[in-house]
Design a protein around this motif. Structure first.
Motif: not given
Length: 476
Positions: A38-40, A170-172, A180-182
């Motif tokens: 989901l994250m780079t 949930l936040l993503i 997405r990092s936050m």
């Protein structure tokens, strides 16, 4: 009979801590492939830079309070509710530290942001809040481990792991899909906030803060723990500086790949963590009674077992990395191997430091850790530009090997302790170090790795057979 009952309790708690740790880390391990996809690598790098600074500041805010609990248990053994009052006072002191830290980071936020590269004042405040929750949970886990209450440790840790993952996802997928990092950072912080609120309420119900006891206990706490601050800072820097070095010299994407290697490292760290929670109380119990033979025998089994597990994980590192991340992260398989060896030597050093804690020579612990930290910083700065992440990983391993040797010199020749079987530890350490080199050489040779794994499985079976009677004796 009483000793047998005690040993059964210790063995049960040990298995509980290890299995609980495996369950907790298993949740993180299973979900790592989700987040890595989901994250780079850049976003993964931002997250791990945050976690690195959080780990460093947690030492300063937490002031290594967990380190004094075993000695406090001896001090307050005959005082009714003495340990509950002591724990309550520790929470108050943590709140004071956190309040002071919040004032400082907000007053000097611009300077701190420029120095660290942390992106905003919000993140600075989140780090401090996170550090309080982290420190409170660490002290709580050490507190309940004094009576081998592993179920409480497992319960609160499992909640933290599950809530961490659920909130992050949930936040993503909702409010922070564009950051997405936050989203992952908030998912990490919020469970600590909830846990810290629960601990404050629970602890203060058992023993309300008392100004008189806070003054009295703070003198003991700061006198005992102050020498441990350099140790805690040095130990964190030994692992976190390598990440920050890769981030600064190789870029955020490389930092993300290197950080994934730490997820492989965490497999051994999980077993080590489970052992940590019983090694300290067990050591103090046996050392107080002068039972050196039992100490040497148990620690020999611990060392040999973790050495074999470490090597098995090294040999499976390519497959583990493939599970954890996609092709963008595959280079992590190389860095993961020396980091697994780092985790093994970290456990050996923790085990040895118990003697220095017992005789209250905590300045030795700090001195050894500072020397290893300075060596690590020097080596990383020399080799990172030429060898990048894998060079940094081996620099960290070399620093931990030196730390082990310094503990050996201090305990054998200065403290003159009889608690450890040195020949066995040196043999295990050499075995793990050599096998890290072998695993690196055959990392992409599947058939060679299978051959080594079969051979080591036979060695492990022989080791279990030879120690079976002693293990059964402990369980009974």
């Amino acid at each position: 009979m009483g000793n047998q009952v005690g040993m059964k309790k210790i063995a049960s708690a040990g298995m509980g801590y290890i299995l609980g740790g495996i369950l907790i880390k298993g949740i993180a391990f299973i979900t790592t492939p989700i987040f890595s996809r989901l994250m780079t690598p850049e976003e993964f790098g931002v997250l791990n830079a945050y976690l690195s600074y959080e780990s460093i500041l947690a030492v300063l805010i937490g002031f290594q309070f967990a380190g004094c609990l075993k000695n406090a248990k001896i001090k307050y053994a005959n005082i009714p509710n003495g340990m509950n009052a002591f724990f309550s006072d520790l929470i108050v002191l943590l709140l004071i530290h956190s309040g002071i830290s919040l004032v400082i980071v907000n007053a000097f936020s611009n300077y701190i942001i420029a120095l660290t590269g942390i992106e905003s004042r919000l993140l600075l405040n989140l780090i401090i809040i996170n550090c309080f929750g982290n420190a409170a949970m660490t002290v709580y886990n050490s507190f309940v481990s004094l009576e081998y209450q592993y179920k409480k440790y497992v319960a609160i840790s499992v909640f933290n792991a599950l809530a961490n993952v659920a909130l992050s996802l949930l936040l993503i997928f909702t409010l922070l899909s564009n950051d997405r990092s936050m989203a992952r950072i908030l998912g990490y912080v919020i469970p600590y906030v909830l846990i810290s609120i629960y601990l404050i309420v629970t602890v203060f119900r058992k023993s309300r803060p008392n100004l008189h006891t806070i003054k009295t206990n703070s003198k003991f706490v700061y006198r005992f723990c102050a020498p441990l601050i350099p140790n805690g800072f040095a130990e964190i820097m030994l692992t976190q500086y390598s990440k920050l070095s890769v981030d600064r010299n190789c870029g955020t994407a490389a930092m993300g790949v290197y950080s994934l290697a730490y997820n492989v490292y965490s497999i051994i760290a999980t077993v080590k963590l489970g052992m940590d929670y019983i090694v300290g109380p067990f050591y103090f119990d046996k050392r107080s009674s002068g039972n050196f033979a039992e100490l040497r025998n148990i620690f020999r089994i611990y060392s040999r077992s973790l050495a074999l597990i470490s090597v098995f994980v090294m040999l499976f590192s390519p497959e583990i990395v493939k599970i954890l991340g996609d092709t963008a992260y595959y280079d992590a398989r190389m860095s993961a191997i020396p980091l697994i060896a780092v985790s093994y030597f970290s456990f050996l050093c923790y085990m040895l430091s118990q003697e220095e804690y017992f005789v209250q020579k905590t300045y030795i612990v700090s001195g050894v850790s500072i020397c290893a930290m300075l060596l690590n910083i020097l080596l990383c700065n020399i080799f990172v530009s030429k060898f990048e992440a894998i060079g940094v990983a081996y620099c960290t391993l070399a620093s931990f090997v030196v730390m082990f040797l310094l503990h050996f010199v201090a305990i054998k020749y200065f403290l003159k302790s009889q608690s450890f079987q040195w020949s066995g530890m040196f043999a295990d350490g050499i075995f793990v170090t050599l096998m890290s080199i072998v695993a690196e050489l055959i990392v992409d040779e599947l058939m060679y790795r299978i051959g080594v794994i079969i051979f080591l499985t036979a060695v492990l079976a022989l080791f279990v057979y030879k120690n079976f009677r002693h293990i059964i004796k402990i369980r009974k």
